[in-house]
Design an enzyme around this catalytic site. Structure first.
Site, PDB file in Angstrom:
ATOM      1  N   HIS A  24       0.823  -1.230   0.000  1.00 10.80           N
ATOM      2  CA  HIS A  24       0.000   0.000   0.000  1.00 10.80           C
ATOM      3  C   HIS A  24       0.849   1.269   0.000  1.00 10.80           C
ATOM      4  O   HIS A  24       0.323   2.354  -0.213  1.00 10.80           O
ATOM      5  CB  HIS A  24      -0.934   0.028   1.213  1.00 10.80           C
ATOM      6  CG  HIS A  24      -1.983  -1.039   1.199  1.00 10.80           C
ATOM      7  ND1 HIS A  24      -2.832  -1.223   0.129  1.00 10.80           N
ATOM      8  CD2 HIS A  24      -2.325  -1.988   2.119  1.00 10.80           C
ATOM      9  CE1 HIS A  24      -3.642  -2.250   0.392  1.00 10.80           C
ATOM     10  NE2 HIS A  24      -3.349  -2.731   1.586  1.00 10.80           N
TER      11      HIS A  24
ATOM     12  N   ASP B  33      -2.674 -10.579  -2.665  1.00  8.45           N
ATOM     13  CA  ASP B  33      -3.253 -10.104  -1.403  1.00  8.45           C
ATOM     14  C   ASP B  33      -4.726  -9.740  -1.650  1.00  8.45           C
ATOM     15  O   ASP B  33      -5.095  -9.340  -2.750  1.00  8.45           O
ATOM     16  CB  ASP B  33      -2.463  -8.871  -0.941  1.00  8.45           C
ATOM     17  CG  ASP B  33      -2.805  -8.420   0.460  1.00  8.45           C
ATOM     18  OD1 ASP B  33      -2.045  -8.738   1.387  1.00  8.45           O
ATOM     19  OD2 ASP B  33      -3.836  -7.718   0.627  1.00  8.45           O
TER      20      ASP B  33
ATOM     21  N   HIS C 110      -6.280  -7.248  -0.714  1.00  7.34           N
ATOM     22  CA  HIS C 110      -6.397  -5.815  -0.974  1.00  7.34           C
ATOM     23  C   HIS C 110      -5.634  -5.438  -2.247  1.00  7.34           C
ATOM     24  O   HIS C 110      -4.601  -6.049  -2.559  1.00  7.34           O
ATOM     25  CB  HIS C 110      -5.810  -5.015   0.193  1.00  7.34           C
ATOM     26  CG  HIS C 110      -6.462  -5.294   1.509  1.00  7.34           C
ATOM     27  ND1 HIS C 110      -5.908  -6.137   2.456  1.00  7.34           N
ATOM     28  CD2 HIS C 110      -7.638  -4.854   2.018  1.00  7.34           C
ATOM     29  CE1 HIS C 110      -6.729  -6.204   3.506  1.00  7.34           C
ATOM     30  NE2 HIS C 110      -7.780  -5.442   3.270  1.00  7.34           N
TER      31      HIS C 110
ATOM     32  N   ASP D 258      -4.458 -12.725   3.208  1.00 10.19           N
ATOM     33  CA  ASP D 258      -5.719 -12.269   3.789  1.00 10.19           C
ATOM     34  C   ASP D 258      -6.912 -12.559   2.888  1.00 10.19           C
ATOM     35  O   ASP D 258      -8.044 -12.214   3.232  1.00 10.19           O
ATOM     36  CB  ASP D 258      -5.652 -10.781   4.176  1.00 10.19           C
ATOM     37  CG  ASP D 258      -4.913  -9.939   3.163  1.00 10.19           C
ATOM     38  OD1 ASP D 258      -4.634 -10.430   2.052  1.00 10.19           O
ATOM     39  OD2 ASP D 258      -4.614  -8.771   3.490  1.00 10.19           O
TER      40      ASP D 258
HETATM   41 ZN   LIG Z   1      -4.055  -7.138   2.502  1.00 10.86          ZN
END
Ligand SMILES: [Zn+2]
Length: 319
Positions: A124, A161, A163, A248
């Site tokens: 991120h 991931d 995200h 995740d």
């Molecule tokens: Zn993540």
């Protein structure tokens, strides 16, 4: 039989990045992985490496931003509502980036797979912004190192991931020396990663986003890997394959809403290993990102390590 087990990069210093009580991105994550791997491999050997240097960081991050964060070393600070610094956090973040870089160097020099078991995660973190538990963008730093120092000119970054890897996308959005492929749950934090985000200028067409609904699992991910990633890799012919390996998307994860299984992550690993074998002389480095259920996380990492240790990667033909 040749031991193809990936070289594993880890250092207990990263347990000293203290995010405070109740924070999901906690030291116990790496501890659980370390305990499970040591319980499964009697002869396990961790490798450490030097921390990343300021020069490594400023290949992908703004120099003023880097100096601001380096200046917070030894202090407690809040970089965004989720992204915490404790007194050892900057050291841990520099080491996470350094181990990621070392994993890439080893994958390159020995033509093998490697796995950097690191925290804080990185994907991120944007050029000028730490966010979403991420301080420095480990996978971007490692990719930029390979491009600048190892004579590599095409890097594939696969981000599974749950995200979207907004930071990695942002850093390489107008470049074609990195092909960025991301599968992620949508809608979900950070809100980017629509299918129409495909790159800009020289990078047009070199970002591939596959947003998936909550509940998606092994079948959806594997379909995306077979029908989108494999043909894209065949066209791109990467010389190095990196994975932003977050766990995740696991069915047990308390943050993500996807349903990927431990075996599913092994199957995804086999696809990226196939790509690395076919185009990149087996140069493959996995770099840990998220994953917040200790059992789902540690079992999935073990499953990936076992998949990479199998004697020969299975032959997978592009669909
Ligand atoms: Zn993540």
């Amino acid at each position: 039989m040749t031991d193809r087990r990936p070289a594993l990069f880890f250092d207990p210093l990263m347990l000293e990045h203290n995010t405070g009580p109740g924070h999901p991105e906690r030291p116990a994550r790496l501890q659980a992985i370390s305990d499970l791997l040591q319980g499964n491999f009697a002869d396990l050997r961790w490798e450490s490496a030097a921390p990343a240097t300021r020069d490594d960081l400023i290949r992908v991050h703004d120099s003023h931003h880097v100096d601001h964060i380096l200046g917070l070393s030894g202090q407690n600070a809040l970089l965004d509502p989720d992204t915490v610094l404790s007194p050892r956090s900057v050291d841990a973040a520099l080491l996470a980036a350094g181990l990621s870089k070392a994993a890439v160097h080893r994958a390159y020099s020995q033509k093998r797979s490697t796995f950097a078991l690191v925290r804080p995660p990185g994907h991120h973190a944007e050029a000028k912004k730490a966010m979403g538990f991420c301080i420095f963008n480990n996978v971007a730093i490692a990719a930029a190192y390979a491009l600048a120092e190892l004579g590599i000119s095409r890097v594939l970054v696969v981000d599974w991931d749950v995200h979207h890897g907004n930071g990695t996308q942002h850093i390489f959005y107008d470049r074609r020396d990195v092909l960025f492929f991301s599968t992620h749950q949508s809608p979900l934090y950070p809100g980017t990663g629509d299918a129409d985000e495909t790159g800009r200028a020289h990078g047009a067409g070199y970002t591939i986003n596959v947003p998936l609904p909550a509940g998606a699992g092994d079948d959806a991910l594997l379909e995306a890997f077979h029908t989108i990633l494999l043909p894209a890799a065949a066209e791109y012919e990467p010389q190095l394959v990196l994975v932003s390996a977050g766990f995740d998307a696991h069915r047990l994860d308390p943050i993500g809403g996807m349903t990927v299984t431990t075996e599913g992550f092994a199957a995804l690993t086999e696809v990226v290993a196939h790509i690395a074998h076919r185009y990149a002389e087996d140069r493959l480095a996995l770099i840990l990102e998220g994953g917040y259920d200790l059992q789902g996380l540690s079992q999935s990492v073990l499953s990936c390590v076992q998949a990479l240790s199998s004697p020969a990667p299975p032959n997978i033909d592009p669909a």
